[in-house]
Motif scaffolding. Structure first.
Motif, PDB file in Angstrom:
ATOM      1  N   PHE A 149      -5.401   6.669   3.382  1.00 52.40           N
ATOM      2  CA  PHE A 149      -5.966   5.834   2.342  1.00 52.40           C
ATOM      3  C   PHE A 149      -4.921   5.625   1.247  1.00 52.40           C
ATOM      4  N   LEU A 195      -2.957   5.645  -2.090  1.00 49.15           N
ATOM      5  CA  LEU A 195      -2.808   6.280  -3.406  1.00 49.15           C
ATOM      6  C   LEU A 195      -2.949   5.188  -4.450  1.00 49.15           C
ATOM      7  N   ALA A 238       4.569   7.393  12.434  1.00 47.79           N
ATOM      8  CA  ALA A 238       5.366   6.545  11.534  1.00 47.79           C
ATOM      9  C   ALA A 238       6.170   7.355  10.519  1.00 47.79           C
ATOM     10  N   ASP A 239       5.872   8.630  10.385  1.00 45.66           N
ATOM     11  CA  ASP A 239       6.611   9.474   9.445  1.00 45.66           C
ATOM     12  C   ASP A 239       7.929   9.981  10.021  1.00 45.66           C
ATOM     13  N   VAL A 278       2.287  11.716  10.867  1.00 46.34           N
ATOM     14  CA  VAL A 278       1.944  10.823  11.969  1.00 46.34           C
ATOM     15  C   VAL A 278       3.233  10.231  12.518  1.00 46.34           C
ATOM     16  N   LYS A 323       0.842  -1.203   0.000  1.00 44.86           N
ATOM     17  CA  LYS A 323       0.000   0.000   0.000  1.00 44.86           C
ATOM     18  C   LYS A 323       0.870   1.244   0.000  1.00 44.86           C
ATOM     19  N   ILE A 324       0.666   2.085  -0.986  1.00 47.57           N
ATOM     20  CA  ILE A 324       1.434   3.326  -1.097  1.00 47.57           C
ATOM     21  C   ILE A 324       0.501   4.479  -0.706  1.00 47.57           C
ATOM     22  N   ARG A 325       0.978   5.289   0.223  1.00 48.90           N
ATOM     23  CA  ARG A 325       0.118   6.337   0.782  1.00 48.90           C
ATOM     24  C   ARG A 325       0.831   7.679   0.767  1.00 48.90           C
ATOM     25  N   ASP A 326       0.084   8.732   1.071  1.00 53.75           N
ATOM     26  CA  ASP A 326       0.684  10.053   1.179  1.00 53.75           C
ATOM     27  C   ASP A 326       1.461  10.224   2.472  1.00 53.75           C
ATOM     28  N   ARG A 327       1.245   9.339   3.435  1.00 56.71           N
ATOM     29  CA  ARG A 327       2.116   9.297   4.593  1.00 56.71           C
ATOM     30  C   ARG A 327       2.317   7.834   4.954  1.00 56.71           C
ATOM     31  N   GLU A 328       3.174   7.584   5.917  1.00 61.55           N
ATOM     32  CA  GLU A 328       3.609   6.213   6.149  1.00 61.55           C
ATOM     33  C   GLU A 328       2.540   5.351   6.800  1.00 61.55           C
ATOM     34  N   SER A 329       1.560   5.966   7.424  1.00 58.51           N
ATOM     35  CA  SER A 329       0.502   5.202   8.071  1.00 58.51           C
ATOM     36  C   SER A 329      -0.744   6.062   8.166  1.00 58.51           C
ATOM     37  N   TYR A 330      -1.877   5.415   8.449  1.00 59.91           N
ATOM     38  CA  TYR A 330      -3.118   6.129   8.760  1.00 59.91           C
ATOM     39  C   TYR A 330      -3.526   7.011   7.585  1.00 59.91           C
ATOM     40  N   ARG A 354       4.092  16.752   2.883  1.00 62.67           N
ATOM     41  CA  ARG A 354       2.730  16.294   3.114  1.00 62.67           C
ATOM     42  C   ARG A 354       1.644  17.331   2.838  1.00 62.67           C
ATOM     43  N   ARG A 371       9.140   6.509  -3.311  1.00 62.96           N
ATOM     44  CA  ARG A 371       8.686   6.960  -1.996  1.00 62.96           C
ATOM     45  C   ARG A 371       9.838   7.608  -1.247  1.00 62.96           C
ATOM     46  N   GLU A 379       4.195   2.668  14.205  1.00 60.91           N
ATOM     47  CA  GLU A 379       3.058   2.248  13.385  1.00 60.91           C
ATOM     48  C   GLU A 379       1.784   2.188  14.231  1.00 60.91           C
TER      49      GLU A 379
END
Lengths: 327, 724, 202
Positions: A235, A237, B664-665, B662, A226-233, B638, B600, C173
């Motif tokens: 939806f 992309l 994790a970032d 967040v 899963k590739i997202r706009d941030r690393e977690s939390y 972001r 990424r 995480e």
């Protein structure tokens, strides 16, 4: 939010006849009620029905009770071992708080994050107000579908779990006003066509009881990437559910489904066919990635997802393949 | 008791905070509290022709539905930068005029929040819409003529003649502060006194702004802003809902609470405006930077003028003999933009420090060595000395901590053990060292307690800690029984706490108050030898307490600034003082890893070294820097407000879609302080910290991405679509 | 108000009604002083709700629309859990429901029927020692403004109990559902690593 009645159900059999809107974890429905997008007059809470929250193996099937929480399935050791794509699709969705609330059945029915849908009456949206138009078509479509869209709607199906289930050929057991039936998860969601407000084939009052996943040689070598706009939390992309059955570096069977880029969970048999029967290397994985997006129709701001998605599929294939080496 | 180094000390209000016992505005318990909800305008710009409130009024439990007709006689509190006290001059609901998306057209008050919210949804506004331009670059935006801000030498000629030239355009989106605490007002009108509980960086402006808006004597208005759940500039003046809630409380004779929904805050509170920057740099044949031309456009609202001061720092970061800058305002149909952490300095540093990196690369020089080679010894703009400038120390110490010497210069030349592309980037930052007028009142009692009231607000930056540390450095008092009053208009006059001047303004007067208490005690004691702490000595002297009051202001300011302080008007001074100029400085070193397939970007490691003068509260200062680095990462990778020009609203108006970092970032953040006092600026030696620590982070990330990939990204946020 | 600085409210819109205000619930001895005020019928409070909050029985009437967060904050006056988004997007409202962390803003209060709720106010005994996680947050300065902190602490306690503290990456995480805009993330991770040890020893 307008007023509604709230009732707790005690048995599944009592659900179909009530005419009330079913609420499980409520992470989608209550959210949209707060935005006045969902306006049910009556809610029937099904999470009080006993016996529908188990996770068990039955023969060659992994059976999930529809009321099991996302967090339960995400960390179930057997699910992790025998079908990691399922566990990962859940673990990479939402937050642990929401995974403790949301159910496996309800999660399948989560609704789009399209901002024109969620932001209410200021914006035309055929899904929210049929006939009002689609603001996304000529709008900010970075988060919108490249696959499965129509002139009426390009809203993305936002879920992860359903994408993994579609890859794994899962089946739903339903109970509705006309009795019990079974349905492939792949057949649950409709294409938007000219009626995007109708998102699934479920009948009013019909409830998901169980999710059955056939687990054979193809479960273990799987992943949800899963590739997202941030690393977690966040939806997706773009996301790729990949499961492989491999023997000595050669792909016997491949399953690939896409998330974050289509109007419904999107299985890509074209990409699977690229891999089937061939010796896997990254070039081949990339070829499968390109096949997965061959039919993509980019809009104004989401064209980058063709390249991003191609690479994500290829990476996912390689991760899954690595797992086939595990004892 | 020493001022040379301050001990590590736990955050004084942390015990309450970890128990959930700290009361923010919306936590204020009041009997008979009624709940309010706003009804947002359905259009961007135009006129309200009708408003249908019947259905809402008829709902059981609804107490009132107020529209503009209920606000006759109420005035705008005026724009903060135009002699007023509100974040914009346009106060909604004073007329039928609508000027920005989402402004309230009605306020529903009900017995419960559920009822107020449901009733608000039933109010129907009919409007006459007018054309609008709500974003930068749209048809209908109005661009003002350029206004020259700095001009040293002949920059255009020097640039034209330069041997190596960089000419690059950078862009920065609109961004939103999004403090975790929603903007909220609790208003109570009792016995002719209006009590306001609102998290504000400027309780004084709220007090005097409300008095002006409602026609009250300021003595009738009390504002309590003891704790803020973050602010970051968004709470720097009177908000547009404050007067609405106050009026409702007065009309109803009941306390009223309004907690603005997060989605509405994207249209009803200030933000960092979008900007575009063109930077031209030139180097001579020896690779020495000889010319800089910096031109920028920044979004504004139609009515109010927020002047960008991008070049206040970029004109001084380096010793460049020819520098020229000019800015243009771009007027759009939005709520008035304002201040968001390092409001101009962060975008300016992103543009300028990226361009400097480009020039270093173009001239074949190491970006760290290039920066050190252009270190300024006097202010290039005024010719005055810097009160202190330890930027070179920041760069050198940071480079050591980071391990810069192991960097290989060629872009794309470094990889980690997993095959990720590794990039190392550096950038500098500066931020004005400003001070505001402040008053401290200190009372030490024989009973073992101490009360310190000061002009200042605690937004989480740790002001209470710095105050306690200062008191403890000079007084032997019981630290567990010190009551520190900030953000309270009933304690001492309150000035806006912003611009990183909070600590630098409060600490000198707190320190002076402590010294005066010591002096008073010495006078009382005479030649007697006494043991014990200050409380015990007072008891022995049969004195119930000593109280002193001290006021202070920035160097060179006239005493007239206290008049502004006492009337809720901003009165900060700096960075240009009569005899020197003052800035805080930062050096940031960033490691990025870029996934070669998906591109990424991750930021596993940042080293930030800061010159903020004396560090009074080491623990909270360290946290301030970490937080600022997180902000830099968010701003760089972001955060962007997404605005559909056809509709004029922010589409991603929630915390799921407006993606802030967040946990994790965030990887490792290593913080270093030079910790040398700036005794020219003030006797405490303190310069600002909260903002300088963010300035340059985004550029360092962009520079690291260039080093990792050879790709130069000039648009923020730097996202996946820019990499593929 | 211009004509009336002394502040008697002038006659106003006819829509104003003066309903008797009840705090709408909750006769719970010892829970919070304000909650013990005489409960009167609040419009819309049609559902009887019985649950346990911080170990104490609560028997109250709620509006079916009420979130668990608003029940705690507005009716029971337990204001430790915070509203930061009201849509399950920030974690500031995190409480434990039957021992699991949930977003109370996105949980219908009605769903807490016959269940156990633990809030930050109930994590450590009043007046006594702090919970090891609370102490670790202080020790590592894992907070700044403090607004998200009750939610962070409640999530962090769960994170340890769930066993999601194998390494820093796993903590990051599993703590990503709690946004800290002040950016105290590195302190939060350090606090959890520290408290995990103390919680095991305790």
């Amino acid at each position: 939010m307008q007023r509604f009645t709230y009732t707790q159900a005690r048995s599944a059999e009592a659900v179909p006849g009530t005419g009330a809107r079913i609420i499980a974890g409520g992470t989608t429905l209550y959210d949209l009620m707060k935005l006045d997008i969902e306006t049910p007059a009556a809610l029937l809470d099904v999470t009080t029905i006993p016996g529908l929250d188990g996770i068990a193996f039955a023969g060659d099937e992994l059976v999930f009770g529809a009321l099991a929480r996302m967090s339960d399935a995400a960390e179930h050791p057997e699910v992790l071992r025998r079908c990691p794509v399922l566990a990962e699709s859940l673990a990479k969705a939402a937050s642990q708080q929401l995974r403790n609330m949301a159910t496996l059945g309800g999660n399948l029915l989560q609704r789009t994050r399209c901002p024109y849908f969620r932001n209410g009456a200021h914006y035309p949206c055929n899904k929210r107000a049929p006939g009002s138009g689609c603001a996304a078509l000529e709008g900010l479509d970075r988060g919108h579908a490249l696959l499965g869209g129509s002139e009426a709607c390009i809203a993305v199906y936002p879920g992860d779990w359903a994408v993994a289930l579609v890859a794994m050929d899962a089946t739903l057991d339903l109970l509705g006003p006309r009795g019990a039936r079974s349905l492939k998860v792949a057949a649950l969601h409709r294409l938007p066509g000219d009626a995007p407000q109708q998102e699934t084939v479920l009948e009013p009052g019909e409830m998901i009881l169980r999710i059955r996943v056939p687990v054979g040689p193809i479960g273990r070598a799987s992943t949800y990437h899963k590739i997202r706009d941030r690393e977690s939390y966040a939806f997706a992309l773009v996301s790729a559910a990949v499961a492989l059955d491999m023997e000595q570096g050669v792909v016997r069977e491949a399953r690939i489904a896409l998330g974050g880029v289509a109007t419904r969970p999107w299985r890509v048999p074209e990409a699977e066919a690229v891999l089937a029967g061939r010796r896997l290397d990254r070039a081949l994985a990339l070829e499968a990635g390109r096949a997965a997006f061959a039919a993509a129709r980019p809009g104004r701001h989401n064209g980058f997802k063709v390249v991003l998605g191609t690479e994500a599929v290829a990476d996912a294939v390689m991760i899954a393949a690595e797992r086939s080496q595990r004892p | 008791m020493s001022e040379n180094t301050f001990p590590d000390r736990a955050r004084v209000d942390a015990r309450d905070k970890v128990r959930g016992a700290t009361r923010y505005a919306a936590d204020t318990p009041l009997p008979r509290l009624a709940h309010a909800m706003t009804v947002p305008s359905p259009i961007v710009r135009g006129r309200l022709t009708a408003i249908e409130t019947g259905a809402a009024r008829d709902m059981p439990g609804v107490l009132a539905v107020l529209t503009w007709r209920d606000f006759a006689g109420v005035a705008s509190a005026g724009y903060l930068l135009g002699g007023g006290r509100a974040f914009q001059s346009h106060q909604p609901m004073l007329s039928d005029r609508l000027v920005h998306r989402g402004e309230p057209v009605a306020l529903v008050v009900a017995e419960t929040l559920e009822t107020a919210t449901a009733a608000a949804a039933l109010v129907r506004a009919t409007c006459e819409a007018e054309p609008f331009a709500a974003a930068l670059g749209e048809t209908g935006e109005e661009v003002t003529p350029p206004q020259q801000s700095y001009n040293v030498g002949d920059a255009e000629a020097a640039w034209t003649a330069a041997a190596t030239r960089v000419d690059a355009a950078y862009s920065h989106p609109a961004q939103f502060q999004n403090p975790m605490e929603l903007i909220a007002t609790v208003a109570e009108w009792r016995d002719g006194v209006l009590s306001i509980h609102e998290g504000s960086q400027n309780a004084g402006a709220v007090k005097f702004g409300l008095a002006a808006a409602l026609g009250l004597d300021p003595a009738q208005v009390r504002v309590d802003s003891a704790h803020l759940g973050g602010a970051f500039g968004q709470k720097n003046s009177m908000q547009l809902q404050t007067v609405l809630v106050a009026r409702a409380a007065m009309l109803l004779g009941r306390p009223v609470k309004l907690v603005m929904p997060r989605a509405q805050l994207f249209h009803t509170a200030s933000f960092r405006p979008a900007s575009r920057h063109r930077v031209r740099l030139g180097a001579d044949a020896q690779g020495r930077m000889v010319a800089a031309v910096y031109e920028a456009d920044m979004q504004n609202s139609r009515a109010d003028t927020l002047r960008p001061t991008f070049s206040e720092i970029t004109s001084r970061l380096y010793d460049i003999p020819n520098y020229r800058s000019a800015e243009r305002l771009v007027r759009t149909d939005v709520q008035s933009p304002g201040y968001m952490r390092a409001p101009f300095e962060h975008p300016a540093a992103f543009a300028f420090e990226s361009a400097v990196d480009e020039l270093a690369h173009a001239t074949g020089q190491d970006p760290l060595a290039f920066r050190l080679a252009h270190e300024a010894t006097r202010d290039p703009v005024t010719g005055r000395p810097f009160s202190s400038r330890l930027l070179a120390d920041c760069l050198r110490q940071g480079a050591d901590r980071f391990g810069w010497a192991r960097r290989t210069p060629q872009p794309g030349s470094m990889r980690d053990e997993n095959g990720m592309l590794v990039g190392w980037g550096v950038a500098s930052g500066a931020y004005k060292a400003a001070m505001s007028p402040a008053i401290a009142r200190l009372r030490v009692r024989a009973n073992g307690t101490t009360r310190l009231s000061v002009s200042g607000h605690e937004m989480g930056q740790g002001m209470r800690n710095a105050i306690l540390a200062t008191l403890m450095a000079h007084l032997s008092i019981d630290p567990a029984r010190v009551d520190i009053r900030v953000g309270d208009t009933e304690a001492v006059p309150q000035h806006l706490t912003a611009g990183s001047w909070g600590t630098a303004s409060a600490i000198p007067v707190v320190r002076q108050a402590a010294l005066e208490v010591r002096q008073r005690l010495a006078e009382l004691r005479g030649s007697r030898q006494m043991r014990g702490d200050l409380h015990q000595m007072l008891a022995r002297l049969r004195r119930p307490h000593i109280e002193v009051e001290v006021r202070g202001h920035a160097p060179g300011q006239p005493d007239a600034v206290f008049g502004r302080l006492q009337n809720g008007l901003p009165a900060a001074g700096g960075p240009e003082y009569p005899d020197f100029v003052s800035f805080s400085f930062a050096a940031h070193f960033v490691e990025v890893r870029v996934e070669p397939t998906t591109r990424r970007i991750r930021v596993p490691r940042v080293v930030s070294t800061i010159d903020c003068g004396r560090v009074v509260s080491p623990r909270t200062a360290d946290s301030q820097v970490r937080g600022a680095v997180v902000w830099g990462i968010g701003a760089a990778l972001r955060e962007a407000a997404e605005i559909d020009p056809r509709f004029g609203g922010v589409l991603n108006n929630d915390l799921a879609e407006y993606v802030v970092p967040v946990n994790a970032d965030i990887g490792s953040i290593d913080v270093g302080f030079i910790d040398r006092p700036d005794l020219l600026l003030n006797q405490a030696g303190v310069k600002g910290l909260g903002e300088v620590a963010m300035v340059g982070v985004a550029a360092a990330i962009g520079n690291a991405i260039f080093h990792a990939t050879g790709r130069r990204l000039r648009e923020l946020p730097m996202r996946m679509e820019h990499m593929v | 108000m211009d004509d009336d600085p002394a502040g008697v409210p002038p006659a106003i819109s006819p829509c104003l009604t003066r309903r008797e205000a009840g705090l709408g619930a909750a006769l719970v001895a010892g829970l919070a002083p304000a909650a013990a005020q005489a409960a009167q019928a609040t419009p819309g409070a049609t559902l009887r709700l019985v649950l346990r909050v911080n170990g104490k029985a609560v028997d109250t009437m709620v509006d079916p629309r009420t979130s668990l967060l608003d029940l705690l904050r507005e009716q029971l006056h337990l204001t430790g859990a915070k509203k930061g988004c009201d849509h399950g997007q920030c974690g500031a409202c995190t409480v434990h429901l039957d021992g699991r962390r949930v977003a109370s803003c996105l949980t219908l209060a009605a769903k807490a029927q016959d269940r156990r709720v633990l809030t930050i106010e109930g994590l450590a005994p009043p007046g006594g020692a702090l919970h090891p996680m609370q102490q670790a947050f202080i020790d590592h300065d894992a907070l700044q403004c403090g607004y998200c902190t009750p939610g962070q602490v409640m999530a962090a306690v769960s994170c340890v109990r769930e066993g999601h503290v194998t390494d820093a990456a796993q903590i990051r995480e599993y703590m990503s559902g709690n946004i800290c805009r002040c950016g105290a993330y590195t302190g939060i991770v350090a606090a959890i690593q520290d408290a995990a040890t103390r919680m095991r020893e305790g």
